[in-house]
Design a protein around this motif. Structure first.
Motif, short mmCIF file in Angstrom:
data_model
loop_
_atom_site.label_atom_id
_atom_site.label_comp_id
_atom_site.label_asym_id
_atom_site.label_seq_id
_atom_site.Cartn_x
_atom_site.Cartn_y
_atom_site.Cartn_z
N ASP A 4 0.85 -1.17 0.00
CA ASP A 4 0.00 0.00 0.00
C ASP A 4 0.90 1.24 0.00
OD1 ASP A 4 -1.94 1.81 0.33
OD2 ASP A 4 -2.66 1.08 2.26
N GLN A 5 0.81 2.03 -1.03
CA GLN A 5 1.74 3.15 -1.15
C GLN A 5 1.06 4.45 -0.78
OE1 GLN A 5 3.64 3.00 -4.94
NE2 GLN A 5 4.33 0.91 -4.61
N GLY A 6 1.83 5.34 -0.18
CA GLY A 6 1.30 6.63 0.21
C GLY A 6 1.83 7.69 -0.73
N PRO A 7 1.39 8.92 -0.55
CA PRO A 7 1.93 9.98 -1.39
C PRO A 7 3.43 10.07 -1.15
CG PRO A 7 0.60 10.85 0.43
CD PRO A 7 0.47 9.37 0.46
N ARG A 8 4.21 10.15 -2.23
CA ARG A 8 5.65 10.01 -2.14
C ARG A 8 6.37 10.99 -1.21
NH1 ARG A 8 6.83 5.74 -2.19
NH2 ARG A 8 5.98 4.41 -3.78
N ASP A 9 6.35 12.24 -1.57
CA ASP A 9 7.21 13.16 -0.84
C ASP A 9 6.46 14.08 0.12
OD1 ASP A 9 9.52 12.17 -2.07
OD2 ASP A 9 8.94 13.22 -3.89
N ALA A 10 5.21 13.70 0.40
CA ALA A 10 4.41 14.57 1.26
C ALA A 10 4.95 14.57 2.68
CB ALA A 10 2.97 14.08 1.24
N VAL A 11 4.83 15.70 3.35
CA VAL A 11 5.20 15.77 4.76
C VAL A 11 4.01 15.26 5.56
CG1 VAL A 11 5.74 17.36 6.65
CG2 VAL A 11 6.76 17.71 4.39
N VAL A 12 4.29 14.34 6.49
CA VAL A 12 3.21 13.79 7.31
C VAL A 12 3.15 14.61 8.61
CG1 VAL A 12 2.39 11.73 8.52
CG2 VAL A 12 3.56 11.51 6.31
N PRO A 13 2.02 15.22 8.90
CA PRO A 13 1.97 16.08 10.08
C PRO A 13 2.08 15.28 11.37
CG PRO A 13 -0.20 15.88 9.07
CD PRO A 13 0.75 15.15 8.18
N PRO A 14 2.49 15.92 12.47
CA PRO A 14 2.57 15.21 13.74
C PRO A 14 1.18 14.77 14.19
CG PRO A 14 2.96 17.55 14.04
CD PRO A 14 2.91 17.31 12.58
N ALA A 15 1.13 13.78 15.10
CA ALA A 15 -0.15 13.19 15.46
C ALA A 15 -0.98 14.14 16.32
CB ALA A 15 0.10 11.88 16.20
N GLU A 16 -2.08 14.59 15.74
CA GLU A 16 -2.98 15.53 16.41
C GLU A 16 -3.52 14.92 17.71
OE1 GLU A 16 -3.93 19.13 16.55
OE2 GLU A 16 -2.89 18.49 14.71
N ARG A 17 -3.90 13.63 17.63
CA ARG A 17 -4.58 13.02 18.78
C ARG A 17 -3.65 12.80 19.97
NH1 ARG A 17 -4.95 6.83 18.57
NH2 ARG A 17 -3.02 6.32 17.50
N LEU A 18 -2.33 12.93 19.74
CA LEU A 18 -1.41 12.74 20.87
C LEU A 18 -1.11 14.05 21.59
CD1 LEU A 18 1.28 10.32 19.32
CD2 LEU A 18 -0.76 9.72 20.64
N LYS A 19 -1.46 15.15 20.96
CA LYS A 19 -1.01 16.46 21.45
C LYS A 19 -1.50 16.80 22.86
CE LYS A 19 -0.17 18.82 17.07
NZ LYS A 19 1.21 19.20 17.18
#
Ligand code: PRX
Length: 699
Positions: A4-19
Motif C-alpha cells: 500500500d503506497q502513500g503519497p511520495r514526498d508529502a510531509v506527514v503532520p505530527p499526530a494531532e490526537r497525541l497532542k
C-alpha cells in the motif's frame, strides 16, 4: 503483492490526537526546549536529574569534557562527584517512592505462543536482589566484569541489573554469537564469571547454548585465562532430565521460588527435544540451586557518576570488536529522557521493542530507559515469522501495545508477505511506531505507516549508535512533521554538524560527514582497555568533533537524512553516491522487497554500482524487470546512478541483528573469496549461493 503506497514526498503532520497529553506537543515547544538544552545544558539536565535518586549530589559542572585531540586527552564527565545506583533508580525507587510495586514491568512472551510470564516491579526487585547476593557469594565485587550470554528471558534482565546493583560491569554477548566471538569478548574485558542458559528455541530450531559457552570457556582456558565460574539457568531442561551421556548432570532444579514456575512451557517441552547440557562441576553452578534460601534483600553499592556501567562490543572497521564503555549517571539520564520524550511515554502505555538485549537497542530501550520510567514492556523471545508471519501483530493485539519499536529489516521482511497477515489483527491500540538501525527507505516507511499503523501513528525514525547510548536525531511524535526516510532533527542537548572532506562545517543544505559538536550525557567514555583507539576512531579525523562515521544530508528545511556509512559511499565518475539512496529507489519498484548496493572497481568510472535485489515472493527475475529497475534508478537519481550490475538475490547476507553485511557483498561483487571474519553472519549458505549466481560482465 504490491505494498500500500502513500503519497511520495508529502510531509506527514505530527499526530494531532497525541497532542493533548504529549510531553512535547508542538514544534514551537521543541524549539524552545532545544534552545534551552544546548544553551544551558547544566540547567536542562539538572532539572531532569531531580526525578532520580542520588546518594550524594554532584559537585563540579554538570558536564566537563574535551572533544579536541589537539588540546589533550579526550574525556567526558557528567555529574562528577554524585553517587547513585541505577538498579536502585529502576527498581527500588519505583517500588518505594513511585508506588509502582504491583505494576507489570515485563510481559514475557516466549518463542512458542502461549508460553508466557509476567513480572511486576516488586518481583523484579526481589529477583534482582537475590541474584545480586548470588553474585556476591561467587566472589563478584564492584568493578569486576561479568559476561552474560543468555536468550531473551526475564532472567537476562535480572542478571544484568544484579551486576549493576553490586557495581559490577556487565558485558552482554548476543546469544547468536559463536564460541570464538564469546571467547574474544570475555578475554578482552577479562570477565571473572559467565552467566548463561542451557538453550533456547528460535522458531523450530533448538540452540544448544551451554555447549557453545563451554567451548568459549575452553578457548579462554587455552589462552591462559580460566574463568572461574559459569552460572547456568535452566530455561528449557526439566528437573528429571539427564544431561548428555558421558557428562555429569547439573543438579536437578530444586523446588525453590524462581521465575520458571510461572511458565507454561512444560506442554511445549514435552513435544520438543531437550537441550544438551554438558556439565563441568569444577566451573559450572546451577542458577536455581544457587538461589535457594538466598535473601531477597541486598543493599545497593553506591557508585560514582563516572564509574563504568557496562561494556558492549560493536564491530570495528578493522575487524576487532570495540568494547564500548558506558558509565553510570549520564547513561541513566539520557536513556530515561530519550525513552520518555521520543516515545512520548505515558503511564498507561504498553511498550514493545523487538530488539534483542544483546544489542544496544535492547540495553537502552528494553532495560534501562523503560524501567527508569516505570514502564510496562513486552520482552519477546521469538521470531517475527514464527509460527507465522502474523506473530508480531498478534502480540500487539494480545498486550494492547501502544508504542512499538522495530528495525527496517523486520519491516521489509514482513512487507514481503503483503498486507493480509497484518490485516488479520486490529492494532487499534498502537499510537507510536519507531524504527532504528539503518536508513528506512520510503517504501518501507509508507508500508509501516499505512498498513501497520493504519495512517494513525507517527513513525519515529531514530538515528543513533551503540556509542551514543541513546537517540541522537529523531522526530518527537506530537511535535515533528515527518518526512519519510528522514530522522528529522536533533534530540535535546545534541548539536549536529555536517562537515566536508576538509573538515569545514556546511551551512544550510548540503551533504557530508555527520559529526557532533558537544557531548550529551549518554556518549560512550572510552573503548574498554584502549583509549587511544577511542580517540583515533571518533576524534582524530576532525579535531573538536565526535565523528559518527555516517554520511548525512541536510535539506532546505533543516531535516537530516542519513545517507549510510561513509564507507558505503561510492565515487562514480567523481560523483559521491549514497548506496542507501540507490537502494531506496530500487526498493520503490513494487517487485523489490530489499536491495543492497556496493561498489565494484571500474577502469574508467572508478567505481561501478553492483546491486543485489531480493524480490517480493512470487515475482520472477527477468531481463525485462532488470531493465525496469535500471530505468527506475536512473529516473529517480540521474544517469550517474544507473546500476551496472543487478543480481537476483533470494536472500542477503545479514548479521544476526539483521544488518546487511555489505563488506561480504563487496567481496561477492568482486569475486574475492577471502571473506575475512564472518562470525557475525547469520546464514552462511546465502553467500555461496550469491557467489554462484554473480554477474560477471557489465551490461
Ligand atoms: O549507520 C548508522 C545506522 O546504524 C549505525 C549504528 O549501529 P549500531 O551501533 O549497531 O547501533 C544500532 C542501533 C542504534 C549508525 O552509525 N543507523 C542507526 N539508526 C539509524 C541508522 N541509519 C539511518 N537511520 C537510522 N535511524
Amino acid at each position: 503483492m504490491i505494498p500500500d503506497q502513500g503519497p511520495r514526498d508529502a510531509v506527514v503532520p505530527p499526530a494531532e490526537r497525541l497532542k493533548a497529553r504529549a510531553h512535547v506537543p508542538s514544534m514551537e515547544r521543541y524549539k524552545e526546549l532545544y534552545e534551552r538544552s544546548v544553551g544551558n545544558p547544566d540547567e536542562f539536565w539538572g532539572d531532569i536529574a531531580k526525578d532520580f535518586f542520588w546518594k550524594t549530589k554532584h559537585t563540579g559542572p554538570f558536564m566537563d569534557y574535551n572533544f579536541d585531540v589537539t588540546k589533550g586527552e579526550i574525556f567526558i564527565k557528567c555529574m562528577e562527584g554524585a553517587s547513585t545506583n541505577i538498579c536502585y533508580n529502576l527498581l527500588d525507587h519505583n517500588v518505594l517512592h513511585r508506588k509502582l510495586g504491583d505494576k507489570v514491568a515485563f510481559y514475557w512472551e516466549g518463542n512458542e505462543p502461549g508460553d508466557e510470564l509476567r513480572v511486576t516491579y516488586r518481583e523484579l526487585l526481589q529477583r534482582v536482589c537475590q541474584f545480586s547476593n548470588v553474585l556476591k557469594s561467587q566472589g563478584v565485587k564492584k568493578g569486576d566484569r561479568v559476561s552474560i550470554y543468555m536468550p531473551m528471558v526475564v532472567e537476562l534482565v535480572v542478571a544484568m541489573l544484579a551486576c549493576v546493583r553490586i557495581g559490577a560491569v556487565h558485558s552482554i554477548v548476543f546469544a547468536g554469537f559463536s564460541a570464538d566471538s564469546l571467547c574474544e569478548r570475555i578475554l578482552d574485558s577479562q570477565c571473572s564469571l559467565l552467566v548463561t542458559a542451557d538453550g533456547f528455541y528460535r522458531g523450530d530450531k533448538l540452540i544448544n547454548l551451554k555447549p557453545i559457552a563451554d567451548e568459549a570457556l575452553q578457548k579462554c582456558r587455552d589462552k591462559g585465562f580460566p574463568v572461574s565460574r559459569c552460572i547456568m539457568l535452566k530455561h528449557l531442561s526439566k528437573e528429571t532430565e539427564q544431561a548428555t551421556p558421558g557428562s555429569q548432570s547439573p543438579p536437578a532444579k530444586r523446588p525453590c521460588p524462581d521465575l520458571q514456575q510461572n511458565k507454561q512451557t512444560d506442554r511445549v517441552r514435552k513435544t520438543r527435544p531437550a537441550p544438551q547440557v554438558p556439565w563441568n562441576p569444577d566451573v559450572d553452578v546451577c542458577w536455581h540451586s544457587l538461589l535457594c534460601g538466598v535473601s531477597d534483600e541486598c543493599e545497593p553499592e553506591w557508585c560514582d557518576s563516572e564509574d563504568p556501567l557496562f561494556i558492549l562490543y560493536t564491530s570495528g572497521s578493522t575487524g576487532k570488536p570495540k568494547g564500548v564503555l558506558h558509565t553510570v549517571s549520564g547513561y541513566m539520564l539520557y536513556t530515561a529522557t530519550t525513552f520518555k520524550l521520543v516515545f512520548d511515554y505515558q503511564a498507561d502505555d504498553v511498550y514493545w521493542c523487538t530488539a534483542d538485549i544483546g544489542w544496544i537497542t535492547g540495553h537502552s530501550y528494553i532495560t534501562y530507559g523503560p524501567l527508569a520510567n516505570g514502564a510496562t514492556s513486552v520482552l519477546f523471545e521469538g521470531l517475527p515469522t514464527y509460527p507465522d508471519v502474523g506473530r508480531m501483530w498478534d502480540i500487539v493485539d494480545k498486550y494492547h501495545i501502544t508504542k512499538f519499536y522495530t528495525a527496517p529489516t523486520a519491516i521489509r521482511l514482513l512487507m514481503k508477505y503483503g498486507s493480509e497477515p497484518v490485516h488479520k489483527s486490529s492494532r487499534a491500540s498502537l499510537k507510536v511506531l519507531g524504527t532504528v538501525g539503518e536508513p528506512i527507505n520510503p517504501e518501507a516507511w509508507h508500508w509501516y505507516y499505512n498498513v501497520v499503523g493504519d495512517k494513525r501513528c507517527p513513525i519515529v525514525d531514530t538515528f543513533w549508535q551503540t556509542e551514543t547510548g541513546g537517540h541522537m536525531l529523531t522526530p518527537l511524535p506530537a511535535a515533528t512533521p515527518l518526512k519519510p526516510g528522514s530522522a528529522t532533527f536533533p534530540f535535546f542537548g545534541v548539536v549536529p554538524a555536517i562537515l566536508n572532506e576538509s573538515g569545514e562545517e556546511l551551512e544550510g543544505p548540503g551533504e557530508g560527514y555527520l559529526v557532533f559538536k558537544q557531548p550529551w550525557p549518554g556518549v560512550m567514555r572510552t573503548v574498554y582497555g584502549d583509549h587511544q583507539r577511542f580517540e583515533s576512531i571518533y576524534f582524530n579525523k576532525f579535531p573538536g568533533y565526535y565523528v559518527t562515521g555516517d554520511g548525512c544530508r541536510r535539506d532546505g528545511d533543516g531535516y537530516y537524512w542519513i545517507t549510510g556509512r561513509i564507507d558505503d559511499m561510492l565515487n562514480v565518475s567523481g560523483h559521491l553516491l549514497s548506496t542507501a539512496e540507490v537502494e531506496s529507489s530500487l526498493v520503490e519498484h513494487p517487485a523489490v522487497a530489499e536491495a543492497a548496493v556496493v561498489g565494484r572497481p571500474h577502469a574508467i568510472k572508478g567505481e561501478s554500482l553492483y546491486c543485489f535485489v531480493t524480490l517480493i515472493q512470487g515475482v520472477a527475475f527477468s531481463a525485462a524487470l532488470e531493465a525496469q529497475l535500471r530505468k527506475q534508478v536512473r529516473d529517480k537519481i540521474g544517469a550517474i546512478a544507473t546500476p551496472d550490475f543487478i543480481q537476483n538475490a533470494p536472500a542477503l547476507p545479514k548479521t544476526r541483528s539483521g544488518k546487511i553485511m555489505r563488506r561480504v557483498l563487496r567481496k561477492i561483487a568482486r569475486n574475492e573469496r577471502d571473506l575475512g571474519d564472518i562470525s557475525t553472519l547469520a546464514e552462511s549458505s546465502v553467500v555461496e549461493q550469491l557467489f554462484e549466481n554473480r554477474c560477471s560482465a557489465a551490461i
